[in-house]
Motif scaffolding. Structure first.
Motif, mmCIF file in Angstrom:
data_model
loop_
_atom_site.group_PDB
_atom_site.id
_atom_site.type_symbol
_atom_site.label_atom_id
_atom_site.label_comp_id
_atom_site.label_asym_id
_atom_site.label_seq_id
_atom_site.Cartn_x
_atom_site.Cartn_y
_atom_site.Cartn_z
ATOM 1 N N LEU A 102 5.444 30.851 -8.886
ATOM 2 C CA LEU A 102 4.871 29.829 -9.765
ATOM 3 C C LEU A 102 4.426 28.603 -8.967
ATOM 4 N N THR A 103 5.178 28.264 -7.914
ATOM 5 C CA THR A 103 4.776 27.145 -7.040
ATOM 6 C C THR A 103 3.416 27.450 -6.422
ATOM 7 N N SER A 105 1.179 29.527 -7.675
ATOM 8 C CA SER A 105 0.188 29.552 -8.772
ATOM 9 C C SER A 105 -0.237 28.143 -9.184
ATOM 10 N N TYR A 106 0.757 27.259 -9.344
ATOM 11 C CA TYR A 106 0.459 25.907 -9.830
ATOM 12 C C TYR A 106 -0.396 25.129 -8.827
ATOM 13 N N GLU A 107 -0.049 25.248 -7.540
ATOM 14 C CA GLU A 107 -0.821 24.502 -6.542
ATOM 15 C C GLU A 107 -2.255 25.005 -6.485
ATOM 16 N N ALA A 109 -3.878 26.449 -9.041
ATOM 17 C CA ALA A 109 -4.567 26.092 -10.291
ATOM 18 C C ALA A 109 -4.850 24.595 -10.390
ATOM 19 N N ILE A 110 -3.875 23.761 -9.999
ATOM 20 C CA ILE A 110 -4.003 22.313 -10.232
ATOM 21 C C ILE A 110 -4.723 21.612 -9.071
ATOM 22 N N TYR A 227 -4.358 27.296 -19.145
ATOM 23 C CA TYR A 227 -4.371 25.836 -19.332
ATOM 24 C C TYR A 227 -5.444 25.484 -20.364
#
Length: 304
Positions: A102-103, A105-107, A109-110, A227
Protein backbone atom coordinates in the motif's frame (compact mmCIF):
# COMPACT_ATOMS: atom_id res chain seq x y z
CA UNK A 1 -27.97 23.22 -5.26
CA UNK A 2 -28.53 20.74 -2.45
CA UNK A 3 -25.27 19.58 -0.89
CA UNK A 4 -25.12 16.79 1.70
CA UNK A 5 -22.07 15.13 3.21
CA UNK A 6 -20.90 12.63 5.76
CA UNK A 7 -19.69 14.24 9.00
CA UNK A 8 -16.08 13.28 8.28
CA UNK A 9 -13.89 16.31 7.77
CA UNK A 10 -12.45 14.98 4.49
CA UNK A 11 -15.98 14.66 3.05
CA UNK A 12 -17.02 18.14 4.18
CA UNK A 13 -13.86 19.50 2.55
CA UNK A 14 -14.61 17.56 -0.65
CA UNK A 15 -18.15 18.97 -0.71
CA UNK A 16 -16.89 22.53 -0.25
CA UNK A 17 -14.20 22.03 -2.93
CA UNK A 18 -16.78 20.62 -5.34
CA UNK A 19 -18.96 23.70 -4.79
CA UNK A 20 -16.01 26.02 -5.48
CA UNK A 21 -15.18 23.98 -8.56
CA UNK A 22 -18.60 24.70 -10.04
CA UNK A 23 -17.46 28.31 -10.25
CA UNK A 24 -19.36 31.58 -10.23
CA UNK A 25 -20.88 30.95 -13.67
CA UNK A 26 -23.42 28.52 -12.22
CA UNK A 27 -25.82 30.58 -10.14
CA UNK A 28 -26.85 28.39 -7.21
CA UNK A 29 -27.60 31.21 -4.80
CA UNK A 30 -24.15 32.54 -4.03
CA UNK A 31 -20.90 30.88 -3.11
CA UNK A 32 -21.80 29.93 0.43
CA UNK A 33 -24.05 26.92 -0.02
CA UNK A 34 -24.50 25.19 3.30
CA UNK A 35 -23.34 21.60 3.45
CA UNK A 36 -25.90 19.47 5.25
CA UNK A 37 -24.36 16.73 7.40
CA UNK A 38 -26.33 13.53 6.88
CA UNK A 39 -24.65 10.42 8.27
CA UNK A 40 -27.84 8.36 8.15
CA UNK A 41 -27.54 8.51 4.33
CA UNK A 42 -23.79 8.89 3.76
CA UNK A 43 -22.62 6.57 6.57
CA UNK A 44 -25.63 4.25 6.73
CA UNK A 45 -23.31 1.37 7.63
CA UNK A 46 -22.61 2.93 11.05
CA UNK A 47 -26.35 3.08 11.78
CA UNK A 48 -27.11 -0.53 10.83
CA UNK A 49 -26.87 -2.63 14.01
CA UNK A 50 -27.03 -5.92 12.11
CA UNK A 51 -24.13 -4.96 9.83
CA UNK A 52 -22.01 -3.62 12.71
CA UNK A 53 -22.53 -6.69 14.91
CA UNK A 54 -22.44 -9.45 12.30
CA UNK A 55 -19.94 -8.12 9.76
CA UNK A 56 -17.99 -5.05 10.91
CA UNK A 57 -17.14 -6.33 14.41
CA UNK A 58 -17.35 -10.06 13.74
CA UNK A 59 -13.98 -11.72 13.03
CA UNK A 60 -15.70 -14.84 11.70
CA UNK A 61 -17.23 -12.77 8.88
CA UNK A 62 -13.74 -12.31 7.40
CA UNK A 63 -12.87 -16.03 7.39
CA UNK A 64 -12.21 -16.04 3.60
CA UNK A 65 -9.84 -13.08 3.91
CA UNK A 66 -7.95 -14.72 6.79
CA UNK A 67 -7.78 -18.04 4.92
CA UNK A 68 -6.29 -16.34 1.84
CA UNK A 69 -3.64 -14.68 4.04
CA UNK A 70 -2.50 -18.18 5.03
CA UNK A 71 -2.99 -19.68 1.56
CA UNK A 72 -0.39 -20.79 -1.03
CA UNK A 73 -0.52 -17.59 -3.13
CA UNK A 74 0.25 -15.33 -0.17
CA UNK A 75 2.89 -17.74 1.18
CA UNK A 76 4.74 -17.44 -2.15
CA UNK A 77 4.67 -13.61 -1.94
CA UNK A 78 5.83 -13.71 1.69
CA UNK A 79 8.79 -15.96 0.87
CA UNK A 80 9.84 -13.70 -2.02
CA UNK A 81 9.65 -10.52 0.07
CA UNK A 82 11.50 -12.18 2.97
CA UNK A 83 14.32 -13.20 0.61
CA UNK A 84 14.53 -9.68 -0.89
CA UNK A 85 14.74 -8.14 2.61
CA UNK A 86 17.15 -10.82 3.89
CA UNK A 87 14.70 -11.67 6.68
CA UNK A 88 13.54 -15.00 8.03
CA UNK A 89 10.05 -15.59 6.61
CA UNK A 90 8.70 -16.14 10.16
CA UNK A 91 9.26 -12.43 10.85
CA UNK A 92 6.80 -11.44 8.13
CA UNK A 93 3.04 -11.86 7.77
CA UNK A 94 0.41 -10.93 5.18
CA UNK A 95 -0.55 -7.69 6.98
CA UNK A 96 3.02 -6.36 7.01
CA UNK A 97 3.49 -7.20 3.34
CA UNK A 98 0.20 -5.49 2.54
CA UNK A 99 1.40 -2.31 4.33
CA UNK A 100 4.53 -2.31 2.14
CA UNK A 101 2.41 -2.79 -0.99
CA UNK A 102 0.00 0.00 0.00
CA UNK A 103 2.94 2.35 0.68
CA UNK A 104 4.13 1.63 -2.86
CA UNK A 105 0.60 2.14 -4.25
CA UNK A 106 -0.09 5.39 -2.40
CA UNK A 107 3.19 7.04 -3.38
CA UNK A 108 2.60 6.08 -6.99
CA UNK A 109 -1.01 7.33 -6.97
CA UNK A 110 -0.55 10.53 -4.94
CA UNK A 111 2.99 11.68 -5.75
CA UNK A 112 3.58 9.79 -9.02
CA UNK A 113 6.87 8.46 -7.65
CA UNK A 114 8.04 4.89 -7.55
CA UNK A 115 8.66 4.09 -3.90
CA UNK A 116 11.59 1.78 -2.99
CA UNK A 117 8.90 -0.54 -1.56
CA UNK A 118 7.66 -1.20 -5.11
CA UNK A 119 10.88 -3.06 -5.94
CA UNK A 120 9.76 -5.86 -3.61
CA UNK A 121 6.81 -6.82 -5.82
CA UNK A 122 6.35 -8.27 -9.27
CA UNK A 123 3.16 -7.83 -11.28
CA UNK A 124 2.02 -11.28 -10.17
CA UNK A 125 2.57 -10.34 -6.51
CA UNK A 126 0.52 -7.18 -7.07
CA UNK A 127 -2.34 -9.27 -8.47
CA UNK A 128 -2.30 -11.49 -5.37
CA UNK A 129 -2.33 -8.46 -3.05
CA UNK A 130 -5.08 -6.83 -5.11
CA UNK A 131 -7.15 -9.99 -4.69
CA UNK A 132 -6.57 -9.91 -0.93
CA UNK A 133 -8.02 -6.39 -0.80
CA UNK A 134 -10.91 -7.30 -3.13
CA UNK A 135 -11.75 -10.28 -0.91
CA UNK A 136 -12.04 -7.93 2.07
CA UNK A 137 -14.22 -5.47 0.15
CA UNK A 138 -16.37 -8.30 -1.24
CA UNK A 139 -17.13 -9.76 2.19
CA UNK A 140 -17.35 -6.45 4.04
CA UNK A 141 -19.00 -4.09 1.53
CA UNK A 142 -20.04 -6.19 -1.44
CA UNK A 143 -21.87 -9.41 -2.19
CA UNK A 144 -20.43 -11.48 0.68
CA UNK A 145 -23.44 -10.89 2.95
CA UNK A 146 -26.86 -9.53 2.01
CA UNK A 147 -26.86 -6.98 4.82
CA UNK A 148 -23.85 -5.21 3.23
CA UNK A 149 -25.94 -3.99 0.30
CA UNK A 150 -29.40 -4.05 1.93
CA UNK A 151 -28.20 -1.48 4.48
CA UNK A 152 -27.84 1.03 1.61
CA UNK A 153 -31.52 0.96 0.60
CA UNK A 154 -32.28 4.23 2.43
CA UNK A 155 -29.79 6.01 0.18
CA UNK A 156 -31.12 4.25 -2.93
CA UNK A 157 -34.69 5.25 -2.10
CA UNK A 158 -33.58 8.82 -1.35
CA UNK A 159 -32.07 9.13 -4.85
CA UNK A 160 -35.36 8.06 -6.42
CA UNK A 161 -37.36 10.42 -4.20
CA UNK A 162 -35.31 13.32 -5.60
CA UNK A 163 -35.86 12.06 -9.16
CA UNK A 164 -39.60 11.60 -8.51
CA UNK A 165 -39.83 15.17 -7.22
CA UNK A 166 -38.08 16.54 -10.32
CA UNK A 167 -40.45 14.57 -12.61
CA UNK A 168 -43.46 15.83 -10.66
CA UNK A 169 -42.30 19.46 -10.83
CA UNK A 170 -41.53 19.13 -14.53
CA UNK A 171 -44.97 17.65 -15.27
CA UNK A 172 -46.71 20.53 -13.53
CA UNK A 173 -44.43 23.05 -15.36
CA UNK A 174 -42.83 24.25 -12.12
CA UNK A 175 -39.14 25.16 -11.96
CA UNK A 176 -37.06 22.24 -10.68
CA UNK A 177 -36.37 23.08 -7.02
CA UNK A 178 -33.04 21.20 -6.91
CA UNK A 179 -31.62 20.70 -10.40
CA UNK A 180 -28.34 19.51 -8.87
CA UNK A 181 -28.06 17.32 -5.77
CA UNK A 182 -24.57 16.45 -4.56
CA UNK A 183 -24.05 13.86 -1.83
CA UNK A 184 -20.51 13.29 -0.60
CA UNK A 185 -19.70 10.00 1.09
CA UNK A 186 -17.12 7.23 1.09
CA UNK A 187 -16.00 4.24 -0.95
CA UNK A 188 -17.88 2.29 1.74
CA UNK A 189 -21.02 4.28 0.84
CA UNK A 190 -20.77 3.62 -2.89
CA UNK A 191 -19.66 -0.03 -2.95
CA UNK A 192 -22.76 -1.39 -1.11
CA UNK A 193 -25.06 0.82 -3.23
CA UNK A 194 -23.61 -0.60 -6.47
CA UNK A 195 -23.99 -4.12 -5.06
CA UNK A 196 -27.63 -3.35 -4.19
CA UNK A 197 -28.10 -2.36 -7.83
CA UNK A 198 -26.49 -5.62 -8.99
CA UNK A 199 -23.31 -4.23 -10.56
CA UNK A 200 -19.97 -6.07 -10.80
CA UNK A 201 -21.36 -9.39 -9.60
CA UNK A 202 -19.40 -12.50 -10.58
CA UNK A 203 -20.98 -15.89 -11.25
CA UNK A 204 -19.22 -17.42 -8.27
CA UNK A 205 -18.31 -15.73 -4.99
CA UNK A 206 -14.77 -14.57 -4.26
CA UNK A 207 -13.21 -17.19 -1.98
CA UNK A 208 -9.79 -17.92 -0.53
CA UNK A 209 -9.61 -20.99 -2.77
CA UNK A 210 -10.56 -19.65 -6.22
CA UNK A 211 -7.98 -16.92 -6.89
CA UNK A 212 -6.92 -18.39 -10.26
CA UNK A 213 -10.52 -18.68 -11.51
CA UNK A 214 -11.12 -15.01 -10.71
CA UNK A 215 -8.34 -13.61 -12.90
CA UNK A 216 -10.99 -11.92 -15.10
CA UNK A 217 -13.39 -11.03 -12.28
CA UNK A 218 -15.82 -8.11 -12.47
CA UNK A 219 -15.47 -7.27 -8.77
CA UNK A 220 -12.31 -5.15 -8.75
CA UNK A 221 -12.65 -2.52 -6.04
CA UNK A 222 -9.73 -0.47 -7.38
CA UNK A 223 -11.66 0.08 -10.61
CA UNK A 224 -15.12 0.40 -9.02
CA UNK A 225 -14.24 2.85 -6.22
CA UNK A 226 -10.90 4.52 -7.06
CA UNK A 227 -9.94 7.91 -5.63
CA UNK A 228 -12.78 10.44 -6.11
CA UNK A 229 -15.17 7.68 -7.23
CA UNK A 230 -18.57 9.02 -8.21
CA UNK A 231 -21.97 7.78 -9.35
CA UNK A 232 -24.19 10.13 -11.31
CA UNK A 233 -27.89 9.79 -12.08
CA UNK A 234 -28.90 12.09 -14.96
CA UNK A 235 -32.60 12.72 -15.58
CA UNK A 236 -33.67 13.96 -19.01
CA UNK A 237 -36.95 15.51 -20.08
CA UNK A 238 -37.51 14.55 -23.72
CA UNK A 239 -40.23 16.67 -25.29
CA UNK A 240 -40.40 15.13 -28.78
CA UNK A 241 -41.37 11.54 -28.05
CA UNK A 242 -44.09 9.26 -29.37
CA UNK A 243 -45.27 7.86 -26.04
CA UNK A 244 -45.62 9.49 -22.64
CA UNK A 245 -43.52 6.81 -20.90
CA UNK A 246 -40.52 7.95 -22.98
CA UNK A 247 -40.82 11.54 -21.81
CA UNK A 248 -38.46 11.05 -18.83
CA UNK A 249 -35.23 9.14 -19.37
CA UNK A 250 -32.19 8.39 -17.25
CA UNK A 251 -28.49 7.74 -17.68
CA UNK A 252 -26.05 6.40 -15.09
CA UNK A 253 -22.38 7.31 -15.03
CA UNK A 254 -19.80 5.65 -12.79
CA UNK A 255 -16.52 7.56 -12.57
CA UNK A 256 -17.65 9.65 -15.57
CA UNK A 257 -18.26 6.59 -17.77
CA UNK A 258 -21.70 5.47 -18.91
CA UNK A 259 -22.93 2.38 -17.07
CA UNK A 260 -25.29 0.07 -18.99
CA UNK A 261 -28.56 -0.75 -17.24
CA UNK A 262 -29.15 -4.35 -16.18
CA UNK A 263 -32.66 -4.63 -17.56
CA UNK A 264 -31.75 -3.55 -21.10
CA UNK A 265 -27.94 -3.47 -21.41
CA UNK A 266 -28.47 0.00 -22.91
CA UNK A 267 -26.94 3.21 -21.52
CA UNK A 268 -30.28 5.05 -21.59
CA UNK A 269 -33.51 3.90 -19.94
CA UNK A 270 -36.96 5.35 -19.51
CA UNK A 271 -37.43 6.43 -15.91
CA UNK A 272 -40.52 4.24 -15.74
CA UNK A 273 -38.60 1.09 -16.81
CA UNK A 274 -35.83 1.81 -14.32
CA UNK A 275 -38.27 2.21 -11.44
CA UNK A 276 -40.04 -0.94 -12.51
CA UNK A 277 -36.77 -2.91 -12.56
CA UNK A 278 -35.91 -1.80 -9.01
CA UNK A 279 -39.50 -1.94 -7.77
CA UNK A 280 -38.73 -4.52 -5.09
CA UNK A 281 -35.95 -2.45 -3.49
CA UNK A 282 -37.95 0.78 -3.76
CA UNK A 283 -41.03 -0.74 -2.11
CA UNK A 284 -39.80 -3.59 0.07
CA UNK A 285 -36.40 -2.62 1.46
CA UNK A 286 -36.94 -1.08 4.90
CA UNK A 287 -33.77 0.06 6.63
CA UNK A 288 -35.08 -0.26 10.19
CA UNK A 289 -36.29 -3.86 9.70
CA UNK A 290 -33.28 -4.89 7.60
CA UNK A 291 -30.85 -3.57 10.21
CA UNK A 292 -32.48 -4.92 13.33
CA UNK A 293 -30.47 -7.58 15.08
CA UNK A 294 -32.28 -10.92 15.11
CA UNK A 295 -34.15 -11.46 18.40
CA UNK A 296 -33.48 -15.18 18.57
CA UNK A 297 -30.30 -16.32 20.21
CA UNK A 298 -28.27 -17.43 17.19
CA UNK A 299 -24.54 -17.18 16.79
CA UNK A 300 -23.23 -14.60 14.35
CA UNK A 301 -21.89 -17.31 12.04
CA UNK A 302 -25.30 -18.98 11.84
CA UNK A 303 -26.87 -15.66 10.98
CA UNK A 304 -24.39 -15.09 8.15
Amino acid sequence: LALASSSKHRCLQSGAAFRRGLGPTLDFGGDEVEVEVNDSLMRFFDHCAKFVALVEENDAAMCQVNAFKEGPEMKKVLEKVATALCLPVEELNADLVQVAFLTCSYELAIKNVTSPWCSLFSEEDAKVLEYLNDLKQYWKRGYGYDINSRSSCNLFQDIFQHLDKAVEESKSSKPISSPLIVQVGHAETLQPLLALMGYFKDDEPLLATNYARHAQRKFRSGRIVPYAANLLFVLYHCEHVNASQHEYQVQLLLNEKLLPFHHSNETTSTYMDLKDYYKDILENCHFKEECELPKVNVTAVDEL
